[in-house]
Motif scaffolding. Structure first.
Motif, short mmCIF file in Angstrom:
data_model
loop_
_atom_site.label_atom_id
_atom_site.label_comp_id
_atom_site.label_asym_id
_atom_site.label_seq_id
_atom_site.Cartn_x
_atom_site.Cartn_y
_atom_site.Cartn_z
N SER A 119 1.68 -3.18 10.08
CA SER A 119 1.09 -2.37 9.03
C SER A 119 -0.41 -2.62 8.94
CB SER A 119 1.75 -2.69 7.68
OG SER A 119 1.43 -4.01 7.28
N GLU A 120 -1.07 -1.85 8.09
CA GLU A 120 -2.51 -2.02 7.92
C GLU A 120 -2.84 -3.39 7.34
OE1 GLU A 120 -6.26 0.23 5.67
OE2 GLU A 120 -4.30 1.19 5.81
N VAL A 121 -2.01 -3.87 6.43
CA VAL A 121 -2.22 -5.19 5.84
C VAL A 121 -2.11 -6.27 6.91
CG1 VAL A 121 -1.25 -6.88 4.25
CG2 VAL A 121 -1.49 -4.50 3.54
N GLU A 122 -1.12 -6.15 7.77
CA GLU A 122 -0.93 -7.16 8.81
C GLU A 122 -2.06 -7.13 9.83
OE1 GLU A 122 3.90 -6.80 8.34
OE2 GLU A 122 2.83 -5.70 9.90
N LEU A 123 -2.57 -5.94 10.13
CA LEU A 123 -3.71 -5.84 11.04
C LEU A 123 -4.95 -6.47 10.41
CD1 LEU A 123 -4.88 -4.81 13.68
CD2 LEU A 123 -5.33 -2.62 12.55
N GLU A 124 -5.14 -6.23 9.12
CA GLU A 124 -6.26 -6.84 8.40
C GLU A 124 -6.14 -8.36 8.42
OE1 GLU A 124 -7.71 -7.23 3.76
OE2 GLU A 124 -6.71 -5.39 4.42
N GLY B 230 5.57 -11.59 1.13
CA GLY B 230 4.24 -12.15 1.22
C GLY B 230 3.44 -11.53 2.35
N ARG B 231 2.29 -12.15 2.63
CA ARG B 231 1.40 -11.66 3.68
C ARG B 231 1.47 -12.59 4.88
NH1 ARG B 231 -3.76 -8.69 1.26
NH2 ARG B 231 -4.21 -8.71 3.49
#
Length: 417
Positions: free
Chosen positions: A130-135, A298-299
């Motif tokens: 996802s975008e969060v994981e890429l960030e 979580g992240r």
């Protein structure tokens, strides 16, 4: 002509054929370069390298122009640029094969894997990550490749315990393992999600993971799946211990790995037996025969826990150095035991650091590491009872008995040698 003289050209030819054949098999449309063209590109690269570096540069410009012209003629049928870029890579790998054929072959295999994995990589980029994981992946790259090289690699502070580069290397290791584990959960899907979540969570905090699985067991249809996840978190403790000790002191690692391997091997068998029963129960209970595992929470990039652990490590190292200076070996063991209440790796790494600096013997460091693991197991057992109740706590304790005995017996044998 000798074999040493002809080998680089044969290697270059093989590299070009491998990349060219992959390109032809993966496309049914017209390509700017096929298998013969790729073989010739690599061979031309090797021939250019046999002259000098300027010939390689001139050849690269000429090859780039030819490939650009070929792409312009075929772009309507296949607008992708992968084949064109692969052609340039084939030329450069051919040039590299003239001086370093082994490295050229290794890089060619990497290029081939990237080309073959087109569908998997696209699916991973579009459906899994996802975008969060890429960030968070970008943040990890900053932590590992921007901040780490800038930190001084020298002893600072009281007793010289604060080495910014080594402390930050531990942060990089912990965040990297956590990120990879998180992505592993996403990539494997929900079927094995709970077990992988326990393993990945154990790399961040086995104690917290044990408590989380204990709470989950209260509402789960089966005790086995959360229990297997909690035991897998302790397995991650063994794996991570070897990784972090290897960074600190290889002498301690050489004598520590047999007891850790013994304990981990027994724990793997126990986790497999427990999880197998849990999967069978969930398969019977889930509608349609599907598993209903929870996605990872979580992240993926958890910097705060890694920073906290690094701070605990530094404090434990300072206390251990002070204890060794004032009380001798007993002070180090007591300090490692106290640090293990918070995190097993903090006390273990502190003891290994003292051994690496010659402040204590390797045997003392091994005893301290065993004490840190023992106190940490005590904490996890208490959390298992508190979060999961008596049944979960007793099951967790029973699952950890044999691995602990195997670790302790092997450690005693190593110390007696």
């Amino acid at each position: 002509m000798t074999w040493q003289q002809i080998q680089p050209f044969l290697v270059a030819l093989a590299i070009g054929l491998m990349l060219g054949l992959e390109r032809e098999r993966s496309h049914n449309r017209r390509l700017p370069a096929g298998s013969r063209s790729f073989a010739l590109l690599s061979l031309v690269g090797a021939i250019a390298a046999s002259f000098d570096q300027w010939a390689v540069v001139a050849g690269l410009a000429a090859v780039g122009a030819v490939l650009a012209l070929a792409y312009a003629r075929t772009s309507e049928d296949d607008p992708g640029t992968t084949t064109t870029i692969a052609g340039l890579a084939a030329y450069m790998l051919g040039a590299l094969a003239f001086s370093r054929p082994a490295l050229a072959v290794a890089l060619a295999v990497v290029v081939a894997v990237l080309l073959v994995s087109k569908t998997r990589i696209h699916r991973f980029a579009r459906e899994i990550i996802s975008e969060v994981e890429l960030e968070d992946a970008i943040k990890f790259l900053v932590v590992a490749f921007v901040i780490l090289p800038l930190l001084p690699d020298q002893a600072l502070g009281p007793y010289g315990v604060l080495n910014p580069a080594k402390v930050w290397l531990l942060v990089v290791l912990l965040t990297g393992i956590g990120w990879v584990g998180y992505i592993g959960v996403r990539a494997l899907g929900p079927e094995r999600g709970l077990l992988v979540t326990g393993m990945a969570g154990g790399f961040v905090s086995a104690s917290a993971t044990t408590a989380s699985m204990g709470r989950l067991s209260r509402s789960s249809a089966s005790l086995r799946a959360p229990l297997a996840s909690a035991l897998a978190a302790s397995l991650a403790t063994f794996v991570q211990l070897l990784l972090v000790i290897g960074v600190v002191d290889t002498d301690v690692l050489r004598r520590l790995w047999p007891p850790v391997a013994a304990g981990a091997a027994v724990l793997v068998i126990i986790v497999a037996l427990v999880y197998r029963g849990g999967v069978r129960v969930q398969h019977d209970d889930a509608p349609g025969g599907e598993h209903s595992e929870a996605p990872p929470a979580g992240r993926p990039f958890a910097l705060k826990p890694a920073l906290v652990l690094a701070a605990v490590l530094t404090l434990a190292l300072l206390i251990g150095r002070w204890g060794a200076d004032v009380f001798g070996a007993k002070g180090t063991v007591l300090a490692a035991t106290a640090a293990g209440l918070a995190d097993a790796h903090a006390g273990a790494v502190a003891a290994a650091s003292l051994a690496a600096n010659g402040d204590i013997t390797v045997d003392t460091a091994l005893v301290a590491i065993g004490a840190a693991l023992g106190s940490n197991l005590l904490v996890k057992t208490v959390l298992a009872f508190a979060a999961g109740g008596q049944r979960f706590g007793l099951s967790f304790l029973a699952g950890m008995v044999l691995p602990t005995v195997a670790f302790g017996a092997t450690l005693a044998t190593v110390l007696a040698m």
